[in-house]
Design an enzyme around this catalytic site. Structure first.
Site, mmCIF file in Angstrom:
data_model
loop_
_atom_site.group_PDB
_atom_site.id
_atom_site.type_symbol
_atom_site.label_atom_id
_atom_site.label_comp_id
_atom_site.label_asym_id
_atom_site.label_seq_id
_atom_site.Cartn_x
_atom_site.Cartn_y
_atom_site.Cartn_z
ATOM 1 N N SER A 162 49.243 31.966 25.503
ATOM 2 C CA SER A 162 50.323 31.712 24.727
ATOM 3 C C SER A 162 50.484 32.182 23.293
ATOM 4 O O SER A 162 49.702 32.203 22.486
ATOM 5 C CB SER A 162 50.653 30.151 24.488
ATOM 6 O OG SER A 162 51.831 29.689 23.740
ATOM 7 N N HIS A 167 46.325 28.957 22.607
ATOM 8 C CA HIS A 167 47.654 29.580 21.860
ATOM 9 C C HIS A 167 47.142 30.394 20.617
ATOM 10 O O HIS A 167 46.314 29.934 20.032
ATOM 11 C CB HIS A 167 48.315 28.353 21.253
ATOM 12 C CG HIS A 167 49.547 28.915 20.366
ATOM 13 N ND1 HIS A 167 50.729 29.549 20.783
ATOM 14 C CD2 HIS A 167 49.933 28.979 19.131
ATOM 15 C CE1 HIS A 167 51.561 29.828 19.969
ATOM 16 N NE2 HIS A 167 51.018 29.563 18.953
ATOM 17 N N SER A 168 47.803 31.452 20.751
ATOM 18 C CA SER A 168 47.430 32.409 19.498
ATOM 19 C C SER A 168 46.142 33.029 19.570
ATOM 20 O O SER A 168 45.524 33.363 20.486
ATOM 21 C CB SER A 168 47.787 31.964 17.988
ATOM 22 O OG SER A 168 48.011 33.037 17.296
ATOM 23 N N MET A 169 45.155 32.727 18.475
ATOM 24 C CA MET A 169 43.750 33.004 18.652
ATOM 25 C C MET A 169 43.289 32.277 19.891
ATOM 26 O O MET A 169 42.230 32.871 20.462
ATOM 27 C CB MET A 169 43.016 32.810 17.331
ATOM 28 C CG MET A 169 41.385 32.913 17.204
ATOM 29 S SD MET A 169 40.526 32.272 15.870
ATOM 30 C CE MET A 169 40.467 30.766 16.402
#
Length: 260
Positions: free
Chosen positions: A122, A94-96
């Site tokens: 994500s 997720h994200s990074m």
């Protein structure tokens, strides 16, 4: 959540006869514990683990890894034992964490053809989409304001000077790593990619998310959920169900676009 002997891996749950093993990669400033609440929503026959980056929680005294590529380089050896089993491996970031999972998938696939079986990204624009953000250059207050706007950090943490003093070094390090991340634009993985986004996430447009299709030679699917950048916390059951369905499915073919 159990600590394994490997500091990079935190076990969330183990099944007796697992059909797949999902390994989660946290967001900037995040820790493995972020994914603990997802475990009850996965079917019992799934193994679940999360990556623990240095410089937080029980690894607080360890030095940060300053680049996305460095994080991938260091986590790959910890995943090799899973790559060598018959249980399909699914990477979820997720994200990074999506970019770290992507770089990890690149390395694993080169050394272990067919591993991972799936990559789930994500809340993150594709690697080839460069943004001009510079949050890591901001003041402490600017970084905290940015965190508050994303909605993934509780108000009790963001507005606690003592907690933020503890967390800010890791957050700033991670923001610097992801903001300076510049992969080769044509880097791909021979792995099916499932891309998840929040419909109200101002940081990730549908077009920037769809650009993940450029980075796989396998199938690509894009799904969106109501919510902002941390939409997945509001839809744990639906996210778990979708990932479990993809993990159970037969290996996807190459070159079909199954997303919208």
């Amino acid at each position: 959540m159990r600590a394994s002997r490997d500091p990079w891996i935190r076990e969330l749950r183990r099944g007796r006869q697992p059909v797949a093993h999902v390994v989660f990669f946290p967001h900037a400033g995040g820790a493995a514990t972020f994914f603990t609440p997802f475990a009850p929503h996965f079917p019992d026959e799934f193994d679940l683990s999360a990556v623990q980056y240095p410089g937080r929680q029980e690894r607080l005294a360890e030095p940060f890894v300053p680049t996305v590529e460095g994080l991938a380089d260091q986590v790959v050896p910890s995943l090799r034992r899973y790559a060598e089993t018959h249980v399909p491996l699914v990477l979820f970031g997720h994200s990074m964490g999506a970019t770290v999972a992507f770089e990890t998938a690149v390395r694993l696939a080169a050394a272990h053809p067919g591993v991972p079986r799936h990559l789930v990204v994500s809340g993150r624009s594709a690697p080839s989409v460069h943004r001009s953000e510079g949050v890591h250059h901001g003041s402490d207050q600017e970084v905290m304001d940015h965190l508050a706007a994303l909605g993934g950090t509780g108000d009790g943490i963001v507005h606690s000077p003592d907690l933020m003093e503890l967390l800010l070094p890791a957050i700033r390090n991670d923001y610097r790593a992801v903001e300076l991340y510049r992969p080769a634009v044509h880097t791909t993985v021979p792995v099916p990619v499932l891309c998840l986004t929040g419909e109200q996430d101002a940081r990730v447009t549908p077009e920037d998310a769809a650009a993940w299709k450029r980075h796989t030679s396998g199938d690509f699917r894009q799904e969106s959920f109501p919510g902002g950048h941390f939409f997945l916390s509001e839809h744990r059951a639906a996210v778990a169900r979708l990932v479990a369905d993809r993990a159970r499915s037969a290996p996807w073919g190459t070159g079909r676009d199954s997303g919208g």
